[in-house]
Design a protein around this motif. Sequence first.
Motif, PDB file in Angstrom:
ATOM      1  N   ASP A 242       0.899  -1.105  -0.104  1.00 42.83           N
ATOM      2  CA  ASP A 242       0.290   0.125   0.183  1.00 42.83           C
ATOM      3  C   ASP A 242       0.907   1.313  -0.141  1.00 42.83           C
ATOM      4  O   ASP A 242       1.957   1.324   0.216  1.00 42.83           O
ATOM      5  N   SER A 243       0.219   2.487  -0.236  1.00 40.01           N
ATOM      6  CA  SER A 243       0.770   3.707  -0.288  1.00 40.01           C
ATOM      7  C   SER A 243       0.909   4.254   1.109  1.00 40.01           C
ATOM      8  O   SER A 243       0.789   3.333   2.357  1.00 40.01           O
TER       9      SER A 243
ATOM     10  N   THR B  20       2.820   3.578  -4.632  1.00 39.89           N
ATOM     11  CA  THR B  20       3.064   2.211  -3.551  1.00 39.89           C
ATOM     12  C   THR B  20       4.545   2.564  -3.064  1.00 39.89           C
ATOM     13  O   THR B  20       5.223   3.292  -3.635  1.00 39.89           O
TER      14      THR B  20
END
Length: 512
Positions: free
Chosen positions: A323-324, A445
Motif C-alpha cells: 500500500d501507499s 506504492t
Amino acid sequence: MSKQINPSEYEVIVIGSGIGGLVAGSLLARYGKRVVVCESHTIPGGAAHSFSRQGFEFDSGPSFYCGLSDRHSLNPLRQVLDVLGETVPAVAYDPMGHYHFPEGTFPVYGNVDRYREAIAQITPQGAAELARLEKRLLGLYDALRGIPTLALRADFNLVPVLLGRYLPALFKLLPQLGAVQSSVADLMRDLHDPWLRRLIDLECFLLSGLKAEGTIAPEVAFMFGERTRSVIDYPIGGSGAIVQALVRGLQQWGGTLRLGTHVEQILVEAGKAVGVRLRNGEILKATIIISNATIWDTYNHLLKPDALPATYRQTALATPAVDSFMHLHLGIRADGLEHLTGHHVVLHEAKQDITVPGNTCMISIPSVWDATLAPPGHHVVHAYTLELYTDWQRDGDYAERKQARAEPLFRALEKVIPDLRSRIVLELIGTPLTHARYLRRHQGTYGPAIAAGQGMFPSTQTPIPDLYRVGDSTMPGIGVPAVAASGILCANSLVKPWQTEELLKVLKRVRQ
C-alpha cells in the motif's frame, strides 16, 4: 517538431534519479560510460529526496541508515560511495529507537546484549528465544559478508567471478543455502513467545512492508547484522545528503543529471531499446536504457503495450504492491524537549493487525541528531503510516479527508510529545495521491509485495535487449541498501568482469 540529439552523445540513459538509478548511473560513469540521468522532478533522489519549507529540511522517505560512518560496513551504498570517492558525514546513535506498544514503551538497541536485556524486562522467555534467532541471523550475515555486493552482477559472468575469486566464501555459504531461500518465519518456527513474535513481525514490516512470513531471511539478516556489527547512524543533511553525494559522484566521473526532464516514452526499434522521447518532444538516443521507474510504470506507461511479450507484460503488471502512505511533515517548537530521541514506532491497537492502515505509525525526528535541519529552537518531524490508494480522489472533501486520515499520526506523535499540537509551526499532510504525484510511483506504492516463497524479485534485465531496470521492484527488493544493490548488479552486468575487479581494488585501498 522533435529535436534530434546526436546518437553518439550518450551511451547510457537512466530514467529516474532514485537511489537505484543514481547508483547505476554513477557507477557506469565511473566505468567510463557517457551517462545521462533524466529526472522528471526538479529535485533528485526519488523516494529518498529531501525538500525544504520555511527553513525546515524534510526527508520524503527513508530515515533509518546503517554503516555510513563505518568503512568496513557491508552496506552496498557505502561501497558505492567509497569507489566514487565520496563521503557522507553521519552521527552514530543507540538505541536505534523506541517502540510504543499499548502495554508500554520498549527501547530497541543495536547492541544485542542491551537489546536482549530490554526484552528480558518484559518476557524472559522471549529474550532466550531471541538469542536463538540472533544466532541464525548473524550466521547468515557472516556467510554473506565474504562476497562484497560490489563484486556481484546479474549475468552469467557471475559464475566464473564467484568460482575464481570467492570460492572459500561460497563454501562458507553452502550450509546457509536453506536460510537464504527462507522467510524469517521459517527461522523462528521454534519461537513461541507471542510478544517476541509480534516484535519480529513488526521489525520485518518496517523493513519490507510484510510480516515475518512474507519477508525473506537474508534481508533481515543483513539489517540485523549491520545494526549489530556495524553502526546505526544518520547522515548530516538528511537523506538529501546521500543523494547529493551520488550526484557529485556521477558528475565527477563525467555523467550528467538533467532535472525537470520528464521521459514520456522508451523508444524501441527492431525489438531493441534505442532511446527515449521526452515530454517536450526531444529525443535522446543511447545504446543502453535503464529505467528506475517501478515495474508498473515502466511496462504500463513508458513502453507501448506491444513492445513486450503479452504474457510477460500481463504477469509483470499483476505483481502485488504494498500500500501507499499517509505522510505528516511538521515543524515544531523544541523547548523542553532536550531528551527527545529520534525514531519511534507506535502501535495503536494490540488486537488489530500491524499492517492495518493507521494502526502502525512510524516517526522520525532527525533534528535530534542534526540541528541544522530545523531553525534554531525547533525540530523537524516526519510521521507516516500505510494508506490505501484506492480510497482517494481529489474532490471537494479532499482537504477534510486528509485531516481525518492523518489523525492516527497526530495521536501517535502525542505518545512521544504529549503537547505536540500546541507546538506546531508548520504542517504538511501528504496522501497516496501526493506520493504518486511527486514520486511518479504506481498508486503511490512503497514497492512490490512479493512474499518469501511466492516468487522472486525480477532481474535487472528485461525481455527487450538493451533495456534494464533498477530500483525496489527488481532484485534484491525494497530498502535503500537493496535498491543500491540493484544499481550495482545492473552496472556491473554492462561492463567486463576485469573492470569490476579494478573497482574492487579501489574499494580495498579505500578501506585499508
